[in-house]
Motif scaffolding. Structure first.
Motif: not given
Ligand code: SF4
Ligand code: SF4
Length: 344
Positions: A265-273
């Protein structure tokens, strides 16, 4: 015929523990300092540490008839570098690169307990969660020493190991202490990004990044946000600095090796969780225990320190999150990115 202590150590090795040493069940040598630390409030939000401090200091109160404390070490070193994560990258404390150690060690301790019952013992078993001052007993048993970072150091495993213990009614001969081998070194103190190690073996947990990103439930105080840098969960800075880690070998437990699925995961991908996808991604991981809002709070801090304008759309969505913990940290991150990348 092997002695009782030899049989105990043989069982420990068979169950995958990397070291096993024995301390006498007495009052913990640093009970008074522990009570003082609590009185000064340096445990922050970790209220569980302050519950029943007398029990924490004396295994004989926890287990009537307790004669010995069997102290155990399990190497978790997953290697120096995690699988590559996409730019700008983030760091997760090594112990959390994969499965929660509590589950694995608890199962081994249960097996150990069963074996000791056949030797005539009654036991209580603990890994982290227990009421005893485990590092005191580990030091007394010679399972390393308490370093200036307050972490336990083992001559072979360095700092990368989990401690566990069995309190037992078995009368076992105590092993000799190994002594303090920090010498004049102060590398861990110098390496701490938030000056949380206020003096040798004095940790102000309220300043510690491990505490702030894991145990602390509310907003992260602004004075520490920049120093957190790219640390998404926990902090290994004082451990990485320790010269005793030069002997560390990779753990034989595959469940402690890095889980690639997380690091893709890119760092910002985690925001979509959302809650469900957070629980699925971090199933069996220690990260699951801090739950989505605290984790996304940490993601926002990392993006505030390392992010670029490409991260802004995801951060704007999080700034509208109904949970104020997430929205406030996302807003902070947006401001930081704008400050670093002013519009032309
Ligand atoms: S874990 Fe990090 S913040 Fe905490 S004492 Fe060690 S270096 Fe400092
Ligand atoms: S870094 Fe140096 S002072 Fe700190 S725990 Fe390791 S040996 Fe001791």
């Amino acid at each position: 015929m092997p002695t009782l202590a030899q049989q105990v150590k043989h069982h420990a090795a068979e169950l995958g523990f990397d070291d096993c040493r024995i301390a006498a069940a007495t009052e913990a040598p640093h009970a008074a300092e522990f009570h003082q630390w609590l009185a000064e409030g340096k445990h922050g939000d970790m209220a569980w540490l302050a519950r029943d401090p007398a029990r924490r200091s004396d295994p004989r109160i926890v287990l009537p008839g307790c004669r010995s404390v069997i102290t155990l070490a399990m190497n978790y070193f997953p290697g120096d570098t995690p699988p590559e994560n996409p730019d700008p990258g983030y760091r997760i404390a090594r112990y959390a690169w994969n499965d929660d150690y509590h589950d694995l060690i608890e199962k081994r301790l249960k097996d150990f307990d069963t074996r000791l019952i056949t030797l005539g013992g009654t036991q209580k078993r603990y890994v982290d969660t227990g009421p005893v001052l485990e590092r005191d007993f580990a030091c007394a048993a010679g399972l390393g020493w308490n370093g200036k970072s307050t972490m336990q150091i083992h001559r072979r495993l360095g700092t990368w190991f989990f401690l566990a213990e069995l309190l037992t009614t078995l009368e076992l001969p105590a092993d000799a202490p190994f002594g303090d081998h920090c010498g004049k070194c102060v590398r861990c103190i110098d390496a701490c990004p938030t000056r949380a190690i206020t003096a040798p073996r004095r940790l102000d947990a309220r300043r510690c990044i491990s505490y702030l990103t894991i145990e602390h439930k509310g907003p992260i105080p602004e004075e520490f946000r920049e120093a957190i840098g790219d640390r998404l969960y926990g902090c290994d800075a004082c451990l990485d600095a320790c010269p005793w880690n030069r002997f560390a070998a990779t753990s034989r437990e595959a469940s402690f090796h890095a889980r690639e699925e997380i690091f893709r995961h890119r760092t910002r991908d985690f925001l979509a969780l959302d809650d469900d996808s957070f629980r699925a991604l971090f199933a069996r991981s220690p990260i699951r225990r801090i739950k989505r809002p605290r984790f996304l709070r940490n993601v926002c801090i990392v993006l505030g320190n390392t992010g670029t304008p490409a991260d802004l759309p995801a951060l704007h969505r999080s700034a509208a999150d109904p949970d104020p913990l997430i929205s406030e940290h996302a807003t902070w991150a947006i401001e930081r990115i704008h400050a670093r990348h002013p519009a032309p």
